[in-house]
Design a protein around this motif. Structure first.
Motif, PDB file in Angstrom:
ATOM      1  N   ASP A 112       0.872  -1.169   0.000  1.00 52.46           N
ATOM      2  CA  ASP A 112       0.000   0.000   0.000  1.00 52.46           C
ATOM      3  C   ASP A 112       0.910   1.219   0.000  1.00 52.46           C
ATOM      4  O   ASP A 112       2.118   1.092  -0.166  1.00 52.46           O
ATOM      5  CB  ASP A 112      -0.978  -0.016   1.192  1.00 52.46           C
ATOM      6  CG  ASP A 112      -0.283  -0.056   2.547  1.00 52.46           C
ATOM      7  OD1 ASP A 112       0.744   0.636   2.726  1.00 52.46           O
ATOM      8  OD2 ASP A 112      -0.763  -0.778   3.436  1.00 52.46           O
ATOM      9  N   GLU A 113       0.352   2.367   0.201  1.00 56.40           N
ATOM     10  CA  GLU A 113       1.119   3.613   0.092  1.00 56.40           C
ATOM     11  C   GLU A 113       2.340   3.675   1.021  1.00 56.40           C
ATOM     12  O   GLU A 113       3.331   4.317   0.706  1.00 56.40           O
ATOM     13  CB  GLU A 113       0.185   4.795   0.373  1.00 56.40           C
ATOM     14  CG  GLU A 113       0.802   6.137   0.151  1.00 56.40           C
ATOM     15  CD  GLU A 113      -0.175   7.280   0.372  1.00 56.40           C
ATOM     16  OE1 GLU A 113       0.269   8.431   0.289  1.00 56.40           O
ATOM     17  OE2 GLU A 113      -1.370   7.024   0.640  1.00 56.40           O
ATOM     18  N   PHE A 114       2.290   2.992   2.160  1.00 56.77           N
ATOM     19  CA  PHE A 114       3.354   3.115   3.157  1.00 56.77           C
ATOM     20  C   PHE A 114       4.062   1.811   3.509  1.00 56.77           C
ATOM     21  O   PHE A 114       4.947   1.815   4.359  1.00 56.77           O
ATOM     22  CB  PHE A 114       2.792   3.716   4.458  1.00 56.77           C
ATOM     23  CG  PHE A 114       2.189   5.072   4.276  1.00 56.77           C
ATOM     24  CD1 PHE A 114       2.982   6.195   4.083  1.00 56.77           C
ATOM     25  CD2 PHE A 114       0.810   5.233   4.269  1.00 56.77           C
ATOM     26  CE1 PHE A 114       2.432   7.446   3.908  1.00 56.77           C
ATOM     27  CE2 PHE A 114       0.243   6.484   4.088  1.00 56.77           C
ATOM     28  CZ  PHE A 114       1.052   7.590   3.906  1.00 56.77           C
ATOM     29  N   THR A 115       3.703   0.686   2.895  1.00 60.93           N
ATOM     30  CA  THR A 115       4.222  -0.611   3.311  1.00 60.93           C
ATOM     31  C   THR A 115       5.032  -1.280   2.202  1.00 60.93           C
ATOM     32  O   THR A 115       4.476  -1.701   1.190  1.00 60.93           O
ATOM     33  CB  THR A 115       3.070  -1.542   3.759  1.00 60.93           C
ATOM     34  OG1 THR A 115       2.265  -0.856   4.722  1.00 60.93           O
ATOM     35  CG2 THR A 115       3.614  -2.822   4.367  1.00 60.93           C
ATOM     36  N   ALA A 116       6.346  -1.381   2.427  1.00 57.98           N
ATOM     37  CA  ALA A 116       7.243  -2.012   1.454  1.00 57.98           C
ATOM     38  C   ALA A 116       7.259  -3.520   1.689  1.00 57.98           C
ATOM     39  O   ALA A 116       7.478  -3.975   2.812  1.00 57.98           O
ATOM     40  CB  ALA A 116       8.653  -1.451   1.598  1.00 57.98           C
ATOM     41  N   ILE A 117       7.029  -4.300   0.612  1.00 56.05           N
ATOM     42  CA  ILE A 117       7.070  -5.760   0.728  1.00 56.05           C
ATOM     43  C   ILE A 117       8.244  -6.362  -0.061  1.00 56.05           C
ATOM     44  O   ILE A 117       8.609  -7.506   0.155  1.00 56.05           O
ATOM     45  CB  ILE A 117       5.737  -6.411   0.282  1.00 56.05           C
ATOM     46  CG1 ILE A 117       5.384  -6.026  -1.148  1.00 56.05           C
ATOM     47  CG2 ILE A 117       4.623  -6.053   1.253  1.00 56.05           C
ATOM     48  CD1 ILE A 117       4.186  -6.772  -1.714  1.00 56.05           C
ATOM     49  N   GLU A 118       8.818  -5.594  -0.939  1.00 55.47           N
ATOM     50  CA  GLU A 118      10.031  -5.988  -1.659  1.00 55.47           C
ATOM     51  C   GLU A 118      10.921  -4.751  -1.683  1.00 55.47           C
ATOM     52  O   GLU A 118      10.474  -3.663  -2.060  1.00 55.47           O
ATOM     53  CB  GLU A 118       9.703  -6.436  -3.074  1.00 55.47           C
ATOM     54  CG  GLU A 118      10.907  -6.852  -3.888  1.00 55.47           C
ATOM     55  CD  GLU A 118      10.556  -7.232  -5.326  1.00 55.47           C
ATOM     56  OE1 GLU A 118      11.480  -7.677  -6.026  1.00 55.47           O
ATOM     57  OE2 GLU A 118       9.397  -7.065  -5.756  1.00 55.47           O
ATOM     58  N   LEU A 150       6.669   2.345   6.365  1.00 55.51           N
ATOM     59  CA  LEU A 150       7.625   3.444   6.269  1.00 55.51           C
ATOM     60  C   LEU A 150       6.904   4.763   6.485  1.00 55.51           C
ATOM     61  O   LEU A 150       5.948   5.062   5.792  1.00 55.51           O
ATOM     62  CB  LEU A 150       8.278   3.461   4.886  1.00 55.51           C
ATOM     63  CG  LEU A 150       8.987   2.196   4.425  1.00 55.51           C
ATOM     64  CD1 LEU A 150       9.423   2.329   2.975  1.00 55.51           C
ATOM     65  CD2 LEU A 150      10.180   1.932   5.314  1.00 55.51           C
ATOM     66  N   SER A 151       7.373   5.536   7.442  1.00 57.68           N
ATOM     67  CA  SER A 151       6.841   6.891   7.592  1.00 57.68           C
ATOM     68  C   SER A 151       7.749   7.871   6.861  1.00 57.68           C
ATOM     69  O   SER A 151       7.344   8.962   6.514  1.00 57.68           O
ATOM     70  CB  SER A 151       6.688   7.267   9.063  1.00 57.68           C
ATOM     71  OG  SER A 151       7.932   7.187   9.718  1.00 57.68           O
ATOM     72  N   SER A 152       9.013   7.435   6.631  1.00 59.52           N
ATOM     73  CA  SER A 152       9.998   8.259   5.939  1.00 59.52           C
ATOM     74  C   SER A 152      11.090   7.344   5.404  1.00 59.52           C
ATOM     75  O   SER A 152      11.418   6.325   6.020  1.00 59.52           O
ATOM     76  CB  SER A 152      10.605   9.270   6.915  1.00 59.52           C
ATOM     77  OG  SER A 152      11.769   9.855   6.380  1.00 59.52           O
TER      78      SER A 152
END
Length: 189
Positions: A112-118, A150-152
């Protein structure tokens, strides 16, 4: 990847900062806490910590002031430095080792906009974006279906898991290692 001035963002200077060590926070007994420079063969590290004099002769902003421009200099020391900047050589003792490593996330795929999965795990903020990229043996490829919020992009994390020697290429860079993640926690001193 965008590459800036070789003189103003010297990889040797960044490695010197990394060699100061990581947090004194103790690793759990199941994981070996490592520093980024341990993932690099000694001769690659030596080449990067001792850049050739030819780099100091390059004018900021000139045509040679890039990794591609540096490749045009044909002396042996500069060529060895270039080899180290692009090295996929690894330290084989880390293959299938449970490690704990801090780093910054360069997202490749988001849930989603803030969640890195790779993503790529890199040793310093801005790697692959605002300065010369780390060599592939200083980049770790990660897939983590649970995702890292990730917030930043300036947020650093501790990752624990099993490191393998497996090269993965992406548009953002090539990683010489892959990490199968067991846990991710925010970095704290």
């Amino acid at each position: 990847m965008i590459v800036t001035s070789l003189r103003t963002a010297s990889y040797a200077a960044l490695l010197a900062v990394l060699m100061l060590g990581v947090s004194a926070q103790a690793a759990t007994s199941d994981y070996r806490q490592i520093e980024w420079v341990e993932l690099m063969p000694a001769d690659d590290l030596d080449a990067l910590l001792n850049p050739p004099d030819s780099i100091n002769q390059i004018a900021d902003g000139s045509e040679q002031d890039s990794v591609a421009g540096l490749a045009q200099i044909e002396d042996e020391a500069t060529q060895r430095y270039m080899e180290a900047l692009e090295s996929t050589r690894v330290v084989s003792e880390f293959n299938n080792t449970k490690i704990r490593l801090p780093g910054f996330i360069v997202p490749l795929e988001m849930k989603d906009e803030f969640t890195a999965i790779e993503f790529l795990l890199v040793p310093f903020f801005g790697a692959c974006l605002h300065m010369p990229p780390p060599p592939p043996n200083q980049i770790v490829y990660v897939t983590y279906p649970e995702g890292v919020k990730l917030s930043s992009y300036q947020d650093a994390f501790w990752l624990e898991g099993t490191l393998t020697v497996k090269t993965m290429a992406s548009d953002m860079g090539t990683a010489a290692y892959t990490l199968h993640v067991d846990s991710v926690t925010p970095y704290s001193e």
